[in-house]
Design a protein around this motif. Structure first.
Motif, short mmCIF file in Angstrom:
data_model
loop_
_atom_site.label_atom_id
_atom_site.label_comp_id
_atom_site.label_asym_id
_atom_site.label_seq_id
_atom_site.Cartn_x
_atom_site.Cartn_y
_atom_site.Cartn_z
N PHE A 79 -25.46 72.68 -9.30
CA PHE A 79 -24.96 72.83 -7.92
C PHE A 79 -23.74 73.74 -7.96
N ILE A 80 -23.78 74.84 -7.21
CA ILE A 80 -22.71 75.83 -7.15
C ILE A 80 -21.89 75.61 -5.89
N HIS A 81 -20.57 75.51 -6.04
CA HIS A 81 -19.70 75.34 -4.88
C HIS A 81 -18.42 76.13 -5.10
N SER A 82 -17.62 76.29 -4.04
CA SER A 82 -16.30 76.90 -4.16
C SER A 82 -15.51 76.60 -2.89
N LYS A 83 -14.23 76.92 -2.90
CA LYS A 83 -13.37 76.62 -1.77
C LYS A 83 -13.76 77.44 -0.54
N LEU A 107 -20.57 73.20 -10.50
CA LEU A 107 -19.67 74.25 -10.97
C LEU A 107 -18.95 74.93 -9.81
N ASP A 108 -17.62 74.97 -9.88
CA ASP A 108 -16.80 75.70 -8.90
C ASP A 108 -16.79 77.16 -9.31
N VAL A 109 -17.62 77.97 -8.66
CA VAL A 109 -17.77 79.37 -9.05
C VAL A 109 -16.48 80.15 -8.80
N ASP A 148 -21.83 83.29 -17.58
CA ASP A 148 -21.46 83.20 -19.00
C ASP A 148 -21.28 81.73 -19.41
N PHE A 149 -20.61 80.96 -18.56
CA PHE A 149 -20.37 79.55 -18.85
C PHE A 149 -21.68 78.78 -18.97
N ILE A 150 -22.59 79.01 -18.02
CA ILE A 150 -23.87 78.30 -18.03
C ILE A 150 -24.71 78.70 -19.24
N MET A 151 -24.72 80.01 -19.55
CA MET A 151 -25.49 80.48 -20.70
C MET A 151 -24.95 79.90 -21.99
N LYS A 152 -23.64 79.79 -22.11
CA LYS A 152 -23.05 79.19 -23.32
C LYS A 152 -23.44 77.72 -23.42
N MET A 153 -23.41 77.03 -22.28
CA MET A 153 -23.78 75.62 -22.28
C MET A 153 -25.22 75.44 -22.71
#
Length: 208
Positions: A131-135, A187-189, A199-204
């Motif tokens: 789930f992608i979110h941000s302010k 994840l707060d994009v 990059d973060f998701i691919m590393k995970m």
């Protein structure tokens, strides 16, 4: 998630976060199919719709359909749900969509944008549900830049799209769109940016 076997990555996102771009880049880096608007064409064919119906599905907002929008407006006005022919059509579309997505996932790995896929694959072991979110402020800036609208109009678009997605999810799955328990990663994009988030998701995924 085992990348050596067929896998599914689902991306749900708040409006204006760039979640689609995140999903598209993940699919590109993994070399797998991205499922989004093309599902609508497959749904139209599944329901034996004519060419005009297919075109209508392809050219409208990628997440919602005219008949559901009218149902949503009725819901807001009446504050209660009534069975109608339009709702039946929406449910037929949802059912056909879910079946098509499952069929594709059985044949090959894929990244799925929206479509309540987190619920469709809730019992699928080899999956990653994001789930992608941000302010709000960051999302307003993105919508203003993308669509050339005012800040106030951008906020209205965000509120309306988010609420429609939330209501749609609840109506057709019984699940809460914002419930973190539905996802493996929220994840707060805004803290990473699009490329940083990918990059973060691919590393995970690589570290699993």
């Amino acid at each position: 998630m085992d990348k050596s076997q067929h896998f599914v990555i689902t991306i749900n996102r708040q409006f204006g976060t760039g979640g689609h771009e995140v999903g598209a880049e993940i699919a590109k880096r993994l070399g797998v199919k991205l499922l989004d608007k093309q599902i609508l064409t497959a749904v139209a064919k599944e329901l034996n719709a004519d060419d005009s119906a297919i075109e209508k599905l392809q050219t409208r907002n990628p997440s919602w359909w005219d008949d559901f929008t009218q149902f949503y407006q009725h819901y807001i006005t009446e504050h209660e749900y009534h069975i109608s022919d339009r709702d039946t059509t929406s449910r037929q579309i949802f059912k056909a969509q879910a079946e098509i997505i499952r069929r594709i996932a059985e044949q090959e790995s894929c990244v799925i944008i929206g479509r309540c896929a987190f619920d469709i694959f809730k019992d699928y072991q080899n999956s990653l549900k994001i789930f992608i979110h941000s302010k709000m402020e960051a999302r307003i800036r993105r919508i203003v830049e993308r669509y050339g609208v005012s800040d106030s109009d951008a906020k209205l678009m965000i509120v309306d799209n988010d609420y429609t997605r939330e209501l749609y999810t609840k109506t057709f799955t019984g699940s809460e769109w914002y419930d973190a328990r539905n996802y493996d990663l929220c994840l707060d994009v805004g803290k990473f940016g699009i490329n940083g988030a990918v990059d973060f998701i691919m590393k995970m995924i690589s570290d699993e």
